[in-house]
Design a protein around this motif. Structure first.
Motif, PDB file in Angstrom:
ATOM      1  N   MET A 158      61.404   4.907  -8.255  1.00  0.00           N
ATOM      2  CA  MET A 158      59.997   4.566  -8.438  1.00  0.00           C
ATOM      3  C   MET A 158      59.471   3.192  -8.162  1.00  0.00           C
ATOM      4  O   MET A 158      58.996   2.521  -7.321  1.00  0.00           O
ATOM      5  CB  MET A 158      59.268   4.907  -9.414  1.00  0.00           C
ATOM      6  CG  MET A 158      57.766   4.820  -9.633  1.00  0.00           C
ATOM      7  SD  MET A 158      57.028   5.160 -11.142  1.00  0.00           S
ATOM      8  CE  MET A 158      57.781   4.154 -12.271  1.00  0.00           C
ATOM      9  N   ARG A 162      58.086   0.974  -5.466  1.00  0.00           N
ATOM     10  CA  ARG A 162      56.941  -0.411  -5.740  1.00  0.00           C
ATOM     11  C   ARG A 162      57.062  -1.618  -4.984  1.00  0.00           C
ATOM     12  O   ARG A 162      56.593  -2.403  -4.388  1.00  0.00           O
ATOM     13  CB  ARG A 162      56.692  -0.464  -7.127  1.00  0.00           C
ATOM     14  CG  ARG A 162      55.686  -1.569  -7.649  1.00  0.00           C
ATOM     15  CD  ARG A 162      55.997  -1.720  -9.020  1.00  0.00           C
ATOM     16  NE  ARG A 162      56.066  -0.870 -10.260  1.00  0.00           N
ATOM     17  CZ  ARG A 162      55.145   0.080 -10.607  1.00  0.00           C
ATOM     18  NH1 ARG A 162      53.928  -0.217 -10.209  1.00  0.00           N
ATOM     19  NH2 ARG A 162      55.651   0.902 -11.542  1.00  0.00           N
ATOM     20  N   ASP A 190      52.807   5.591   6.417  1.00  0.00           N
ATOM     21  CA  ASP A 190      51.901   6.591   5.808  1.00  0.00           C
ATOM     22  C   ASP A 190      52.963   7.696   5.114  1.00  0.00           C
ATOM     23  O   ASP A 190      52.420   8.381   4.083  1.00  0.00           O
ATOM     24  CB  ASP A 190      51.131   7.352   7.051  1.00  0.00           C
ATOM     25  CG  ASP A 190      50.126   6.462   7.583  1.00  0.00           C
ATOM     26  OD1 ASP A 190      49.832   5.435   6.790  1.00  0.00           O
ATOM     27  OD2 ASP A 190      49.563   6.630   8.585  1.00  0.00           O
ATOM     28  N   VAL A 193      53.955   6.731   1.582  1.00  0.00           N
ATOM     29  CA  VAL A 193      53.168   6.551   0.509  1.00  0.00           C
ATOM     30  C   VAL A 193      52.755   8.102   0.134  1.00  0.00           C
ATOM     31  O   VAL A 193      52.643   8.549  -1.000  1.00  0.00           O
ATOM     32  CB  VAL A 193      51.631   5.905   1.198  1.00  0.00           C
ATOM     33  CG1 VAL A 193      50.573   6.184   0.058  1.00  0.00           C
ATOM     34  CG2 VAL A 193      51.977   4.333   1.359  1.00  0.00           C
ATOM     35  N   THR A 194      52.599   9.087   1.202  1.00  0.00           N
ATOM     36  CA  THR A 194      52.511  10.455   0.896  1.00  0.00           C
ATOM     37  C   THR A 194      53.484  11.079   0.067  1.00  0.00           C
ATOM     38  O   THR A 194      53.247  11.735  -0.808  1.00  0.00           O
ATOM     39  CB  THR A 194      52.200  11.177   2.158  1.00  0.00           C
ATOM     40  OG1 THR A 194      51.215  10.582   2.884  1.00  0.00           O
ATOM     41  CG2 THR A 194      51.890  12.602   1.971  1.00  0.00           C
ATOM     42  N   TRP A 195      54.792  10.781   0.689  1.00  0.00           N
ATOM     43  CA  TRP A 195      55.810  11.199  -0.019  1.00  0.00           C
ATOM     44  C   TRP A 195      55.696  10.702  -1.698  1.00  0.00           C
ATOM     45  O   TRP A 195      56.043  11.575  -2.368  1.00  0.00           O
ATOM     46  CB  TRP A 195      57.266  10.849   0.535  1.00  0.00           C
ATOM     47  CG  TRP A 195      58.339  11.116  -0.305  1.00  0.00           C
ATOM     48  CD1 TRP A 195      59.070  12.135   0.050  1.00  0.00           C
ATOM     49  CD2 TRP A 195      59.131  10.371  -1.318  1.00  0.00           C
ATOM     50  NE1 TRP A 195      60.200  12.341  -0.860  1.00  0.00           N
ATOM     51  CE2 TRP A 195      60.190  11.110  -1.653  1.00  0.00           C
ATOM     52  CE3 TRP A 195      58.686   9.090  -2.029  1.00  0.00           C
ATOM     53  CZ2 TRP A 195      61.231  10.865  -2.519  1.00  0.00           C
ATOM     54  CZ3 TRP A 195      59.888   8.912  -2.972  1.00  0.00           C
ATOM     55  CH2 TRP A 195      60.836   9.645  -3.152  1.00  0.00           C
ATOM     56  N   SER A 196      55.440   9.427  -1.795  1.00  0.00           N
ATOM     57  CA  SER A 196      55.437   8.863  -3.247  1.00  0.00           C
ATOM     58  C   SER A 196      54.489   9.651  -4.104  1.00  0.00           C
ATOM     59  O   SER A 196      54.688   9.610  -5.166  1.00  0.00           O
ATOM     60  CB  SER A 196      55.076   7.198  -3.118  1.00  0.00           C
ATOM     61  OG  SER A 196      56.145   6.759  -2.354  1.00  0.00           O
ATOM     62  N   ASN A 197      53.263   9.931  -3.451  1.00  0.00           N
ATOM     63  CA  ASN A 197      52.226  10.730  -4.347  1.00  0.00           C
ATOM     64  C   ASN A 197      52.495  12.056  -4.592  1.00  0.00           C
ATOM     65  O   ASN A 197      51.975  12.609  -5.415  1.00  0.00           O
ATOM     66  CB  ASN A 197      50.955  10.514  -3.482  1.00  0.00           C
ATOM     67  CG  ASN A 197      50.272   9.211  -3.706  1.00  0.00           C
ATOM     68  OD1 ASN A 197      50.161   8.417  -4.602  1.00  0.00           O
ATOM     69  ND2 ASN A 197      49.605   8.709  -2.378  1.00  0.00           N
ATOM     70  N   GLN A 198      53.390  12.655  -3.883  1.00  0.00           N
ATOM     71  CA  GLN A 198      53.850  14.047  -4.211  1.00  0.00           C
ATOM     72  C   GLN A 198      55.077  14.095  -4.756  1.00  0.00           C
ATOM     73  O   GLN A 198      55.600  15.296  -4.979  1.00  0.00           O
ATOM     74  CB  GLN A 198      53.673  14.853  -3.021  1.00  0.00           C
ATOM     75  CG  GLN A 198      52.364  14.761  -2.100  1.00  0.00           C
ATOM     76  CD  GLN A 198      52.353  15.415  -0.828  1.00  0.00           C
ATOM     77  OE1 GLN A 198      53.448  15.635  -0.193  1.00  0.00           O
ATOM     78  NE2 GLN A 198      51.080  15.593  -0.236  1.00  0.00           N
TER      79      GLN A 198
END
Length: 296
Positions: A158, A162, A190, A193-198
């Motif tokens: 994580m 960041r 994109d 970011v999508t991967w990180s949120n899921q």
């Protein structure tokens, strides 16, 4: 007369380890299967456990559902801090003659010190400190990710994300390390970011080897992350020792990242840590034997 066999299970977020011994403590067979944590899905954990046991037994031409053996199983599983998950897990029908359930950290501590007093710090996908002293269990951390588990593989992943995002939008200078993390996502912002949120903790932990590799390459950003991880693990160690009445609490470092983080711990801690004498599957067998009165 049915023969007693003893099964030790170490069920974590990424895999389940199985060890089977006879009454004399002789290793008969071992195996691995899928994730055995009960934190998120009890049914999947049971499936992984049964699958792993059957795989191990088939190596020695036995079957879990035969009528010639009593199978006693000790389970050290991730996710036991969730009371509802424990209740659901233990309510399921099973083919075992006896069963005992504790956390994977508890059985790891039993195995590391062969049932004697001591402590452990696990540094893997997550992180937790635990000690067993005069029969009393004390834990430090292990509350889950992202609100805890500082210094773990998931936390390193994580923080790597960041740091990479900060380099992309010019809040910090890019480095070979941040570029390597971005390449992992094929330089698709994109997607990253999508991967990180899921992403689940296990997914973030998949980035930890990149951190370790760039520490070896002496990248300052990667080194800064493991230095911070070392500080977090040192706090866990100090909290365990602070709550101990032993003159010198023996502590072992466990988990896939322990060897990578250990060099970044203070020398006072490195010199006091002891190699583990056994693993969590051995601790789980000690637990079931003790709960059934086979050992004192």
């Amino acid at each position: 007369m049915k023969r007693n066999l003893y099964i030790g299970i170490d069920g974590g977020a990424t895999k389940t380890k199985v060890r089977i011994e006879d009454a004399d403590g002789c290793l008969l067979t071992e195996a691995q299967s899928g994730p055995g944590t009960i934190r998120t899905n009890v049914s999947k954990a049971w499936y992984a456990i049964i699958d792993g046991i059957q795989t191990a037994l088939h190596k020695i031409d036995l079957d879990l559902y035969d009528q010639t053996h009593h199978y006693h199983v000790g389970l050290g599983l991730a996710g036991t801090e969730v009371a509802e998950s424990c209740e659901e897990f233990l309510s399921q029908a099973h083919p075992f003659a006896s069963i005992a359930l504790k956390s994977d950290a508890y059985t790891a501590c039993l195995g590391a010190h062969q049932g004697k007093e001591g402590g452990i710090i696990i540094i893997g996908t997550g992180t937790i400190g635990l000690k067993i002293e005069k029969g009393v269990v004390t834990t430090v951390g292990g509350w889950g990710f992202p609100h805890d588990d500082e210094g773990s593989g998931a936390w390193l992943g994580m923080e790597a994300i960041r740091l990479t995002l900060e380099s992309i939008d010019h809040r910090r200078e890019p480095s070979d390390f941040s570029k390597a993390i971005f390449r992992h996502f094929k330089k698709d912002l994109d997607h990253m970011v999508t991967w990180s949120n899921q992403a689940l903790p296990t997914h973030f932990a998949e980035l930890a080897p990149i951190v370790v590799e760039y520490v070896k390459r002496k990248n300052p950003d990667a080194i800064h992350l493991v230095e911070r991880a070392g500080v977090a693990i040192a706090r866990t160690y100090d909290a365990l020792v602070k709550q101990s009445t032993l003159p010198k609490l023996p502590v072992s470092l466990l988990g896939g990242l322990s060897h990578s983080i250990e060099p970044w711990l203070p020398k006072r801690i490195r010199t006091r840590c002891k190699p583990p004498q056994g693993d969590a599957t051995q601790g789980a067998i000690l637990m079931i034997k003790k709960s059934e009165g086979f050992i004192v």
